[in-house]
Design a protein around this motif. Structure first.
Motif, short mmCIF file in Angstrom:
data_model
loop_
_atom_site.label_atom_id
_atom_site.label_comp_id
_atom_site.label_asym_id
_atom_site.label_seq_id
_atom_site.Cartn_x
_atom_site.Cartn_y
_atom_site.Cartn_z
N GLU A 80 -9.71 2.79 -2.91
CA GLU A 80 -9.27 2.44 -4.26
C GLU A 80 -7.78 2.73 -4.48
O GLU A 80 -7.10 1.95 -5.16
N THR A 81 -7.28 3.84 -3.96
CA THR A 81 -5.90 4.25 -4.29
C THR A 81 -5.10 4.70 -3.07
O THR A 81 -4.16 5.49 -3.21
N GLY A 82 -5.45 4.22 -1.89
CA GLY A 82 -4.76 4.67 -0.68
C GLY A 82 -3.69 3.75 -0.16
O GLY A 82 -3.32 3.83 1.02
N CYS A 83 -3.14 2.90 -1.02
CA CYS A 83 -2.15 1.94 -0.53
C CYS A 83 -0.87 2.61 -0.04
O CYS A 83 -0.27 2.17 0.95
N VAL A 84 -0.42 3.68 -0.72
CA VAL A 84 0.84 4.31 -0.33
C VAL A 84 0.75 4.96 1.05
O VAL A 84 1.56 4.64 1.93
N PRO A 85 -0.21 5.88 1.30
CA PRO A 85 -0.28 6.44 2.66
C PRO A 85 -0.57 5.39 3.73
O PRO A 85 -0.11 5.53 4.87
N TYR A 120 -3.09 -4.40 -14.41
CA TYR A 120 -2.09 -3.41 -14.82
C TYR A 120 -1.89 -2.29 -13.82
O TYR A 120 -1.12 -1.36 -14.08
N SER A 121 -2.53 -2.34 -12.67
CA SER A 121 -2.33 -1.31 -11.67
C SER A 121 -1.05 -1.61 -10.88
O SER A 121 -0.40 -2.64 -11.08
N THR A 122 -0.68 -0.71 -9.96
CA THR A 122 0.46 -0.95 -9.09
C THR A 122 0.01 -0.83 -7.64
O THR A 122 -1.09 -0.35 -7.36
N HIS A 123 0.88 -1.25 -6.73
CA HIS A 123 0.46 -1.36 -5.34
C HIS A 123 1.67 -1.17 -4.43
O HIS A 123 2.81 -1.46 -4.82
N ALA A 124 1.45 -0.66 -3.22
CA ALA A 124 2.52 -0.48 -2.24
C ALA A 124 2.45 -1.53 -1.15
O ALA A 124 1.37 -1.86 -0.66
#
Length: 228
Positions: free
Chosen positions: A81-86, A171-175
Motif C-alpha cells: 500500500e505505501t512502499g513506493c519510496v523504498p 489524492y495520494s502521492t507516489h514515488a
C-alpha cells in the motif's frame, strides 16, 4: 575596489556570489553551509554536457506489491500500500551502488527514523535522503523544471514524488524513478503499475504533477537528483 555581493534565495537554498570570483555558498534545510567553486557550482555539479538524447540508466524493476514483501507491515501500513519510496530507492541504489531489495531499504528507514508509516502513510523525502546517505550516494534537491531537464540531459537519475495525474489517480502521492531524455520526454520506472512503467513521458507533465504534500517537500522539493 568594492566587490558587489548578490544574494538569491531559491527555495530553501541561499546562494551568494561575488562578481570578481564567482562562487556559491549553499545552506541546506539542515542549516549546513556548503561551498561550490567555479568548477563545482550548483549549475555545473552534474557530470558531462547536456545532450538532446540520453539513454535511460539501466535499473532493475521492482514492484512494491511483490509477494516476497508486499504484505510486510511497517507501522500503520504495508509495502503493497505505501512502499513506493523504498521500492523506488532500491532500484536506484541497485543501479548505482549495490544490489539491495525494497525490504532492505524499508527496514533501514523504518528502524532508524520516524519517516515511514509512523505519523503518516508512506515515506517522506527526508526518509529517502536518510537511505541515500546510508548507501553513500550523493543527492541534490531539484527546485525547477529547468534543473530537472538539465539533470536528465546530463545522464543523471532523478527520484520524484508525484501527485494526481499520470501515475496517481486521486489524492495520494507516489514515488517514481526518472532517467534518460529525448525531445522533452523522460523514461519513468513505476514501482507500482506494470502498465505505466518503462515508458516515456513529458517532463513538463511530470513537473506539473509533482507532489505538493508537505512530507514530500520537507527537504526543499519533490524531486531529488541522485549520483555517485
Amino acid at each position: 575596489m568594492k566587490r558587489r555581493i548578490s544574494m538569491i534565495l531559491v527555495g530553501s537554498l541561499l546562494l551568494t556570489s561575488f562578481n570578481n570570483a564567482k562562487a556559491d555558498w549553499v545552506k541546506d534545510y539542515q542549516g549546513k553551509w556548503e561551498y561550490f567553486s567555479n568548477d563545482d557550482s550548483l549549475s555545473n555539479f552534474y557530470s558531462g554536457k547536456p545532450n538532446e538524447f540520453v539513454k535511460p540508466v539501466k535499473l532493475p524493476q521492482y514492484y512494491q506489491a511483490d509477494t516476497r514483501w508486499g504484505f510486510k507491515r511497517y507501522g500503520i501500513s504495508n509495502m503493497k500500500e505505501t512502499g513506493c519510496v523504498p521500492t523506488a530507492l532500491s532500484m536506484i541504489i541497485s543501479g548505482l551502488k549495490e544490489n539491495v531489495t525494497p525490504v532492505q531499504v524499508a527496514d533501514y528507514i523504518y528502524d532508524t527514523s520516524m519517516e515511514m508509516n509512523m505519523t503518516f502513510s508512506g515515506t517522506s523525502s527526508y526518509g529517502a535522503e536518510i537511505a541515500l546517505s546510508y548507501w553513500n550516494l550523493n543527492y541534490r534537491t531539484i527546485n525547477s523544471k529547468e534543473s530537472l531537464e538539465l539533470a536528465l540531459k546530463k545522464g543523471n537519475i532523478v527520484y520524484g514524488a508525484v501527485g494526481h495525474g499520470i501515475f496517481v489517480k486521486g489524492y495520494s502521492t507516489h514515488a517514481v524513478v526518472l532517467s534518460g531524455y529525448e525531445g522533452g520526454k523522460t523514461h519513468a520506472i513505476d514501482p507500482d503499475n506494470p502498465e505505466r512503467t518503462n515508458k516515456w513521458y513529458s517532463i513538463n507533465d511530470i513537473w506539473n504533477q509533482r507532489s505538493m504534500a508537505p512530507e514530500d517537500n520537507v527537504t526543499g522539493g519533490a524531486f531529488i537528483v541522485v549520483y555517485k
